[in-house]
Design an enzyme around this catalytic site. Structure first.
Site, short mmCIF file in Angstrom:
data_model
loop_
_atom_site.label_atom_id
_atom_site.label_comp_id
_atom_site.label_asym_id
_atom_site.label_seq_id
_atom_site.Cartn_x
_atom_site.Cartn_y
_atom_site.Cartn_z
N HIS A 55 49.84 -18.86 -0.17
CA HIS A 55 51.22 -18.44 0.05
C HIS A 55 51.24 -17.00 0.54
O HIS A 55 50.31 -16.22 0.27
CB HIS A 55 52.02 -18.55 -1.25
CG HIS A 55 52.28 -19.95 -1.68
ND1 HIS A 55 53.26 -20.26 -2.62
CD2 HIS A 55 51.71 -21.13 -1.33
CE1 HIS A 55 53.27 -21.57 -2.81
NE2 HIS A 55 52.34 -22.12 -2.05
N GLU A 57 52.84 -14.37 -0.45
CA GLU A 57 52.73 -13.35 -1.50
C GLU A 57 51.30 -13.21 -1.98
O GLU A 57 50.80 -12.10 -2.18
CB GLU A 57 53.62 -13.70 -2.70
CG GLU A 57 55.08 -13.88 -2.36
CD GLU A 57 55.47 -15.33 -2.07
OE1 GLU A 57 54.75 -16.02 -1.31
OE2 GLU A 57 56.50 -15.77 -2.60
N CYS A 85 57.70 -18.58 -5.63
CA CYS A 85 57.54 -19.75 -6.48
C CYS A 85 56.96 -19.28 -7.83
O CYS A 85 56.53 -18.13 -7.96
CB CYS A 85 56.61 -20.77 -5.82
SG CYS A 85 54.88 -20.27 -5.80
N CYS A 88 53.39 -17.72 -7.50
CA CYS A 88 53.39 -16.38 -6.92
C CYS A 88 54.03 -15.36 -7.86
O CYS A 88 53.55 -14.23 -7.95
CB CYS A 88 54.09 -16.39 -5.57
SG CYS A 88 53.19 -17.32 -4.31
#
Length: 152
Positions: A55, A57, A85, A88
């Site tokens: 992801h 992040e 999410c 993260c």
């Protein structure tokens, strides 16, 4: 250079556009050190890396930690185009980021969907700012998914 949330969210939006151009879900993230220096950036790469943890992040935090030579980022700010999410959010908390600036909410999979009142996955002293360039951040996601639905 003073921290400017609009400017740095613009850099995160550029990362989101790069993700979209690669066929990835368009989320972008930038980590900025206290003095205004970008020390990490990333955009979703779960498809191209075949890695569910890739992801924006996570990639930005990893790059920032490498840049500084340590795993904790208490004086840094994370700019992310969409609400993180839970995975993260946990990484953000563990990295001790001092400030988190979020563009658009994610009402389906964002970390806030799992919180009880008053709880946070972030460091207790972290400042959280929401809604920075929210319309732009939301539009890039909506546009991406509209185009995917048209192709189906």
């Amino acid at each position: 250079m003073l921290l400017n949330d609009d400017y740095f969210m613009g850099l995160a939006l550029n990362e989101a556009r790069a993700a979209a151009a690669e066929g990835e879900i368009p989320v972008g993230a930038v980590v900025v050190a206290a003095g205004g220096r970008v020390i990490g950036r990333g955009h979703n790469q779960t498809e191209c890396l075949n890695d569910v943890t890739a992801h924006a992040e996570m990639l930005a935090i990893t790059a920032a930690a490498r840049s500084l030579g340590g795993k904790y980022l208490p004086g840094a700010t994370l700019y992310v185009t969409v609400e993180p999410c839970p995975m993260c959010a946990g990484a953000i908390g563990w990295s001790q980021l001092g400030r988190i600036v979020i563009g658009a909410p994610d009402t389906k999979r964002g970390y806030t969907t799992l919180l009880r009142a008053g709880a946070t996955p972030f460091h207790p002293r972290a400042e959280v700012v929401t809604g920075v360039r929210e319309a732009e951040c939301a539009e890039i996601m909506q546009s991406f998914f509209r185009s995917k639905r048209k192709k189906s």
